[in-house]
Design an enzyme around this catalytic site. Structure first.
Site, PDB file in Angstrom:
ATOM      1  N   THR A 172       0.849  -1.195   0.000  1.00 29.39           N
ATOM      2  CA  THR A 172       0.000   0.000   0.000  1.00 29.39           C
ATOM      3  C   THR A 172       0.881   1.239   0.000  1.00 29.39           C
ATOM      4  O   THR A 172       1.871   1.314   0.733  1.00 29.39           O
ATOM      5  CB  THR A 172      -0.931   0.030   1.224  1.00 29.39           C
ATOM      6  N   PHE A 174       1.166   5.175   0.794  1.00 29.91           N
ATOM      7  CA  PHE A 174       0.587   6.217   1.631  1.00 29.91           C
ATOM      8  C   PHE A 174       1.190   7.565   1.257  1.00 29.91           C
ATOM      9  O   PHE A 174       2.356   7.644   0.833  1.00 29.91           O
ATOM     10  CB  PHE A 174       0.890   5.957   3.115  1.00 29.91           C
TER      11      PHE A 174
END
Length: 280
Positions: A172, A174
């Site tokens: 992921t 960010f």
């Protein structure tokens, strides 16, 4: 300075993990929604916000591209976090005793093969850390949660199966948001620039707007479109490029972009995370 970094979710969420890994000396501040995390920074309750924008398996995080331009905040860093999913259960419970697992729908989809192989029924929870907390409080031995090891530590659950995600490179990305922009050159892996724009209503406007990046040798790593205010005719584009606005090639490309667009807003200039290419 508060020395706090805000994130959306409960303690033990993957956003919490991102805060702990990237800013270990800062206090992680849980918030109910993305809007709450943004407001915490805007109102001075936190110095930074850690916001997930995309996952290598499931794509972009819903609504985040709408929130960023309107947030009033600026991107000052990025962080790539490997999402390792674990099966968490009450202490002493074995894998063959688990009948169902609860988590956010995205994590349930990322562990589909493992769950099917072990005959574990899927239960959709509001989020990952909240699912871990629910399992700890419900005290039902046949129920497990899919979450981070950090969530297991916080809620007193055992890891009975580790790193069960179907995709080994599940990552992921960010973005770290702050009240003030930072255009200084920093880091050892080059700079990134993120901006949003709307093209003018002329034929082949997007093609012409993008031409400047190609002819000037500027690498565009992301280009996404989304509707503005629910209109099918008003489209805004979100883009990431490698380089700093003061680089001659980037400056020329942005000048050409300006000619074919009705507006361009730079959301942030920040160092490339060294883990950026590890997720490839």
């Amino acid at each position: 300075m508060t020395n706090r970094i805000a994130f959306q979710g409960e303690p033990g969420a993957y956003s919490h993990q991102a805060c702990a890994e990237t800013y270990p000396t800062m206090e992680a501040m849980p918030c109910r929604t993305f809007e709450d995390a943004i407001s915490a920074v805007r109102e001075g309750q936190a110095d930074l916000a850690m916001l997930p924008v995309e996952n290598s398996t499931f794509g972009r995080v819903a609504d985040i591209h709408h929130l960023l331009p309107e947030s009033g905040l600026h991107i000052v860093a990025e962080a790539f976090v490997r999402v390792h999913i674990n099966l968490l259960a009450l202490p002493g419970i074995r894998l063959d005793e688990i009948e169902c697992a609860m988590s956010h729908t995205m994590l349930l989809g990322q562990c589909r093969a493992f769950l099917e192989r072990h005959g574990i029924h899927r239960i959709t929870g509001a989020d990952t850390a909240g699912s871990a907390r629910h399992v700890a409080e419900a005290k039902q031995p046949e129920m497990a949660a899919l979450a981070s090891e950090l969530a297991g530590e916080i809620y007193g659950l055992d890891v009975i199966a580790r790193h069960i995600e179907d995709q080994g490179n599940n990552t992921t990305r960010f973005l770290v948001m702050a009240r003030e922009p930072d255009f200084s050159r920093r880091g050892d892996d080059g700079m990134m620039t993120t901006f949003v724009f709307q093209v003018r209503n002329i034929p082949a406007a997007l093609y012409k707007a993008m031409g400047g990046f190609a002819t000037n040798g500027v690498n565009m790593t992301k280009l996404e479109s989304y509707m503005v205010s629910g209109s099918f005719t008003a489209t805004q584009f979100y883009a990431d490029i490698e380089g700093h606005p003061d680089d001659p090639s980037v400056a020329r490309a942005l000048d050409e972009l300006d000619y074919f667009t009705s507006n361009v807003t730079i959301l942030g200039v920040y160092p490339a995370d060294p883990r950026r290419h590890d997720s490839d």
